[in-house]
Write an enzyme that holds these catalytic residues in place. Structure first.
Site, PDB file in Angstrom:
ATOM      1  N   GLY A  11       0.816  -1.213   0.000  1.00  0.00           N
ATOM      2  CA  GLY A  11       0.000   0.000   0.000  1.00  0.00           C
ATOM      3  C   GLY A  11       0.848   1.261   0.000  1.00  0.00           C
ATOM      4  N   THR A  68      -2.140  -1.394  12.561  1.00  0.00           N
ATOM      5  CA  THR A  68      -1.876  -2.613  13.329  1.00  0.00           C
ATOM      6  C   THR A  68      -0.359  -2.727  13.475  1.00  0.00           C
ATOM      7  OG1 THR A  68      -1.592  -4.002  11.381  1.00  0.00           O
ATOM      8  CG2 THR A  68      -3.857  -3.724  12.191  1.00  0.00           C
ATOM      9  N   ASP A 107     -10.405   1.959  11.056  1.00  0.00           N
ATOM     10  CA  ASP A 107     -10.505   0.519  10.817  1.00  0.00           C
ATOM     11  C   ASP A 107     -11.541   0.233   9.725  1.00  0.00           C
ATOM     12  OD1 ASP A 107     -11.087  -2.297  11.213  1.00  0.00           O
ATOM     13  OD2 ASP A 107     -10.110  -2.080  13.166  1.00  0.00           O
ATOM     14  N   ILE A 108     -11.190  -0.636   8.790  1.00  0.00           N
ATOM     15  CA  ILE A 108     -12.159  -0.947   7.724  1.00  0.00           C
ATOM     16  C   ILE A 108     -13.363  -1.734   8.260  1.00  0.00           C
ATOM     17  CG2 ILE A 108     -10.464  -0.880   5.835  1.00  0.00           C
ATOM     18  CD1 ILE A 108     -10.664  -4.015   5.789  1.00  0.00           C
ATOM     19  N   THR A 137      -4.509 -12.600  -3.597  1.00  0.00           N
ATOM     20  CA  THR A 137      -3.208 -13.280  -3.606  1.00  0.00           C
ATOM     21  C   THR A 137      -3.259 -14.600  -4.377  1.00  0.00           C
ATOM     22  OG1 THR A 137      -1.704 -14.486  -2.142  1.00  0.00           O
ATOM     23  CG2 THR A 137      -3.904 -14.147  -1.307  1.00  0.00           C
ATOM     24  N   ASP A 138      -2.092 -15.007  -4.875  1.00  0.00           N
ATOM     25  CA  ASP A 138      -2.009 -16.323  -5.552  1.00  0.00           C
ATOM     26  C   ASP A 138      -2.307 -17.465  -4.585  1.00  0.00           C
ATOM     27  OD1 ASP A 138       0.340 -16.154  -4.035  1.00  0.00           O
ATOM     28  OD2 ASP A 138       1.696 -16.576  -5.704  1.00  0.00           O
ATOM     29  N   GLU A 139      -2.215 -17.176  -3.275  1.00  0.00           N
ATOM     30  CA  GLU A 139      -2.395 -18.255  -2.297  1.00  0.00           C
ATOM     31  C   GLU A 139      -3.822 -18.805  -2.292  1.00  0.00           C
ATOM     32  OE1 GLU A 139      -0.368 -17.843   1.428  1.00  0.00           O
ATOM     33  OE2 GLU A 139       1.020 -16.369   0.606  1.00  0.00           O
ATOM     34  N   TYR A 175      -5.117 -17.872   6.386  1.00  0.00           N
ATOM     35  CA  TYR A 175      -4.905 -16.609   5.649  1.00  0.00           C
ATOM     36  C   TYR A 175      -5.534 -16.696   4.257  1.00  0.00           C
ATOM     37  CZ  TYR A 175      -2.473 -13.335   2.521  1.00  0.00           C
ATOM     38  OH  TYR A 175      -2.185 -12.412   1.554  1.00  0.00           O
ATOM     39  N   LYS A 223      -8.706 -14.690   2.498  1.00  0.00           N
ATOM     40  CA  LYS A 223      -8.607 -13.902   1.256  1.00  0.00           C
ATOM     41  C   LYS A 223      -9.604 -14.431   0.215  1.00  0.00           C
ATOM     42  CE  LYS A 223      -6.050 -11.003   0.496  1.00  0.00           C
ATOM     43  NZ  LYS A 223      -6.155  -9.540   0.762  1.00  0.00           N
ATOM     44  N   PRO A 278      16.310 -18.821   9.294  1.00  0.00           N
ATOM     45  CA  PRO A 278      15.502 -20.046   9.410  1.00  0.00           C
ATOM     46  C   PRO A 278      14.771 -20.329   8.101  1.00  0.00           C
ATOM     47  CG  PRO A 278      14.466 -18.207  10.593  1.00  0.00           C
ATOM     48  CD  PRO A 278      15.693 -17.665   9.955  1.00  0.00           C
ATOM     49  N   ASN A 322      12.815 -21.127  -2.058  1.00  0.00           N
ATOM     50  CA  ASN A 322      13.195 -20.288  -0.911  1.00  0.00           C
ATOM     51  C   ASN A 322      14.695 -20.394  -0.638  1.00  0.00           C
ATOM     52  OD1 ASN A 322      10.595 -19.424  -0.590  1.00  0.00           O
ATOM     53  ND2 ASN A 322      10.087 -20.863   1.042  1.00  0.00           N
ATOM     54  N   HIS A 365       2.272 -26.353   4.487  1.00  0.00           N
ATOM     55  CA  HIS A 365       3.051 -25.449   3.627  1.00  0.00           C
ATOM     56  C   HIS A 365       2.846 -25.779   2.145  1.00  0.00           C
ATOM     57  CE1 HIS A 365       7.119 -23.098   3.598  1.00  0.00           C
ATOM     58  NE2 HIS A 365       6.192 -22.544   2.846  1.00  0.00           N
TER      59      HIS A 365
HETATM   60  P1  NAD Z   1       1.026  -5.528   5.223  1.00  0.00           P
HETATM   61  O1  NAD Z   1       0.783  -6.519   6.290  1.00  0.00           O
HETATM   62  O2  NAD Z   1       2.408  -4.996   5.029  1.00  0.00           O
HETATM   63  O3  NAD Z   1       0.062  -4.262   5.430  1.00  0.00           O
HETATM   64  C1  NAD Z   1      -1.280  -4.393   5.782  1.00  0.00           C
HETATM   65  C2  NAD Z   1      -1.795  -2.997   6.161  1.00  0.00           C
HETATM   66  O4  NAD Z   1      -3.199  -3.094   6.444  1.00  0.00           O
HETATM   67  C3  NAD Z   1      -1.131  -2.413   7.395  1.00  0.00           C
HETATM   68  O5  NAD Z   1      -0.781  -1.054   7.177  1.00  0.00           O
HETATM   69  C4  NAD Z   1      -2.202  -2.523   8.473  1.00  0.00           C
HETATM   70  O6  NAD Z   1      -2.117  -1.516   9.488  1.00  0.00           O
HETATM   71  C5  NAD Z   1      -3.463  -2.367   7.644  1.00  0.00           C
HETATM   72  N1  NAD Z   1      -4.647  -2.977   8.284  1.00  0.00           N
HETATM   73  C6  NAD Z   1      -4.732  -4.217   8.830  1.00  0.00           C
HETATM   74  N2  NAD Z   1      -5.955  -4.393   9.350  1.00  0.00           N
HETATM   75  C7  NAD Z   1      -6.660  -3.264   9.105  1.00  0.00           C
HETATM   76  C8  NAD Z   1      -7.982  -2.849   9.379  1.00  0.00           C
HETATM   77  N3  NAD Z   1      -8.844  -3.650  10.018  1.00  0.00           N
HETATM   78  N4  NAD Z   1      -8.385  -1.618   8.979  1.00  0.00           N
HETATM   79  C9  NAD Z   1      -7.518  -0.797   8.329  1.00  0.00           C
HETATM   80  N5  NAD Z   1      -6.242  -1.131   8.057  1.00  0.00           N
HETATM   81  C10 NAD Z   1      -5.825  -2.350   8.431  1.00  0.00           C
HETATM   82  O7  NAD Z   1       0.493  -6.184   3.882  1.00  0.00           O
HETATM   83  P2  NAD Z   1       1.074  -6.188   2.387  1.00  0.00           P
HETATM   84  O8  NAD Z   1       2.103  -7.235   2.282  1.00  0.00           O
HETATM   85  O9  NAD Z   1       1.362  -4.815   1.968  1.00  0.00           O
HETATM   86  O10 NAD Z   1      -0.198  -6.706   1.601  1.00  0.00           O
HETATM   87  C11 NAD Z   1      -1.209  -5.790   1.158  1.00  0.00           C
HETATM   88  C12 NAD Z   1      -2.318  -6.564   0.467  1.00  0.00           C
HETATM   89  O11 NAD Z   1      -1.768  -7.299  -0.635  1.00  0.00           O
HETATM   90  C13 NAD Z   1      -2.996  -7.600   1.361  1.00  0.00           C
HETATM   91  O12 NAD Z   1      -4.361  -7.596   1.085  1.00  0.00           O
HETATM   92  C14 NAD Z   1      -2.360  -8.920   0.955  1.00  0.00           C
HETATM   93  O13 NAD Z   1      -3.229  -9.989   1.161  1.00  0.00           O
HETATM   94  C15 NAD Z   1      -2.104  -8.667  -0.521  1.00  0.00           C
HETATM   95  N6  NAD Z   1      -0.996  -9.402  -1.120  1.00  0.00           N
HETATM   96  C16 NAD Z   1       0.262  -9.363  -0.560  1.00  0.00           C
HETATM   97  C17 NAD Z   1       1.297 -10.050  -1.191  1.00  0.00           C
HETATM   98  C18 NAD Z   1       2.703 -10.024  -0.625  1.00  0.00           C
HETATM   99  O14 NAD Z   1       3.562 -10.772  -1.106  1.00  0.00           O
HETATM  100  N7  NAD Z   1       3.012  -9.169   0.346  1.00  0.00           N
HETATM  101  C19 NAD Z   1       1.068 -10.776  -2.371  1.00  0.00           C
HETATM  102  C20 NAD Z   1      -0.224 -10.777  -2.899  1.00  0.00           C
HETATM  103  C21 NAD Z   1      -1.248 -10.093  -2.282  1.00  0.00           C
END
Ligand code: NAD
Length: 348
Positions: free
Chosen positions: A14, A37, A60-61, A127-129, A152, A156, A207, A251, A278
């Site tokens: 973000g 958070t 908070d969303i 996410t791809d997950e 998780y 999603k 690790p 990894n 995993h």
């Molecule tokens: P992150 O954990 O770094 O950030 C999450 C953010 O959401 C934080 O700033 C947190 O404060 C905020 N947040 C959490 N709960 C909240 C709530 N209830 N209300 C408002 N804000 C809230 O996550 P990221 O790695 O930047 O991932 C962002 C998005 O992309 C997620 O939806 C994740 O599922 C998706 N995503 C991540 C990856 C990856 O590799 N990091 C890959 C694919 C998709």
């Protein structure tokens, strides 16, 4: 002007996205709603916090009233906010369901009440997950059945279903993206690559779960952000787009590369007992995204180098997080026993 409501903008992707948007779209006005958070970090946006087209709202969303207020003028919503760390979802999944599923519902529910035509796009970041493990002989494509295997990814997937329901029922102009393992600056040090880099910088063991042969498709955050902008511009509501750069690496390869770039010995790698359930490999088919005109700009090797350099130069940023008792408690719980029983060679 295009008025964006971005949720979770103080997290890893973000914050990179907001910076990218303000730099590349002169008519973008951004409101960032973030609950801060443990994963949300205002420092991630320190350089743009006084930007005239940017405003931060601490909230908070899951809170409908807050969401209603910040969404009032929005033309584009981009939902990053989520609990995102698989390992934490294995320890306790409650927050994942509440934020990832229920929080997404609250956003959609408020979006559905906006005057007709106001909201141009509701981009939901998934996410791809959600696919679970990729089949051995091919990559996952958008039409594949979802088979999430962790709390998780199940959360999603639940959020995605909610998005599609609001598209079908109320016409909320939802687009979903499913991206692969993203890496780059500002990623929380609990995640695999930043953990490897920062542990190596402190001469601490790295690790590595199981035999280290789990495959992920590594996507540089800048390429991810460019894909999101393109999907917003050219993607169609109701559609889902995979995002990946085709950099499938184990990894072990990733950890080894990080050590090589830092000039640290391979002996820092410790193989520890595997994560429960995993997934062995994620792999994405990206023809649909590429048809919109996207391709990655940054080679994996260059992105790794840039990322390692960033963590090397931003020691104060990650040291503060790693010294936080919340991180230390998590790290102890997750790795202390595992590291005690670890070995320098992969288990048979
Ligand atoms: P992150 O954990 O770094 O950030 C999450 C953010 O959401 C934080 O700033 C947190 O404060 C905020 N947040 C959490 N709960 C909240 C709530 N209830 N209300 C408002 N804000 C809230 O996550 P990221 O790695 O930047 O991932 C962002 C998005 O992309 C997620 O939806 C994740 O599922 C998706 N995503 C991540 C990856 C990856 O590799 N990091 C890959 C694919 C998709």
């Amino acid at each position: 002007m295009t008025r964006y409501l971005i949720t979770g903008g103080c997290g890893f992707i973000g914050s990179n996205f907001i910076r990218h948007l303000l730099a590349t779209e002169p008519d973008a006005e951004v409101v960032n709603l973030d609950a801060l958070t443990y994963a949300g970090n205002p420092e991630n946006l320190r350089d743009i916090e006084a930007h005239p087209r940017y405003r931060f709202v601490h909230g908070d969303i899951r809170d409908a009233e807050t969401v209603r207020a910040v969404m009032r003028d929005a033309q584009v919503v981009v939902n990053f906010a989520a609990e995102t760390h698989v390992d934490r979802s294995l320890l306790d999944a409650g927050d994942f369901v509440m934020t990832d599923v229920y929080g997404t519902f609250v956003l959609l529910n408020e979006a559905a009440k906006l005057p007709a035509g106001q909201l141009r796009r509701f981009l939901h970041i998934s996410t791809d997950e959600v696919y679970g493990e990729a089949p051995p002989d091919r990559s996952s494509s958008e039409t594949d059945r979802l088979h999430p295997r962790s709390p998780y990814s199940a959360s999603k997937a639940g959020a995605e279903m909610m998005c599609l329901a609001f598209y079908e029922t109320y016409g909320v102009p939802v687009i979903i993206t499913r991206a692969s393992n993203t890496f780059g600056p500002y990623q929380h040090p609990e995640k695999a690559l930043p953990l490897f880099i920062t542990n190596a910088l402190e001469d601490q063991p790295l690790p590595l779960y199981g035999d280290g042969q789990q495959i992920r498709d590594w996507l540089y955050v800048e390429d991810h952000c460019r894909a999101l902008c393109l999907v917003l511009e050219r993607g169609a509501p109701g559609e889902t787009y995979n995002i990946a750069a085709g950099n499938e690496r184990t990894n072990l390869e990733v950890a080894t590369k990080a050590l090589e770039l830092l000039g640290k010995p391979r002996s820092l790698i410790r193989f520890v007992s595997d994560r429960m359930g995993h997934d062995r490999r994620y792999s994405l088919e990206t023809t649909k995204l590429r048809a919109l005109g996207w391709s990655p700009c940054v080679r994996w090797e260059d992105a790794m180098e840039a990322t390692v350099r960033w963590y090397r130069e931003r020691r104060a940023w990650w040291e503060r997080i790693k010294r936080d008792p919340r991180f230390q408690e998590y790290y102890r719980r997750q790795y202390a026993a595992r590291l005690e029983q670890s070995s320098g060679v992969p288990p048979p």
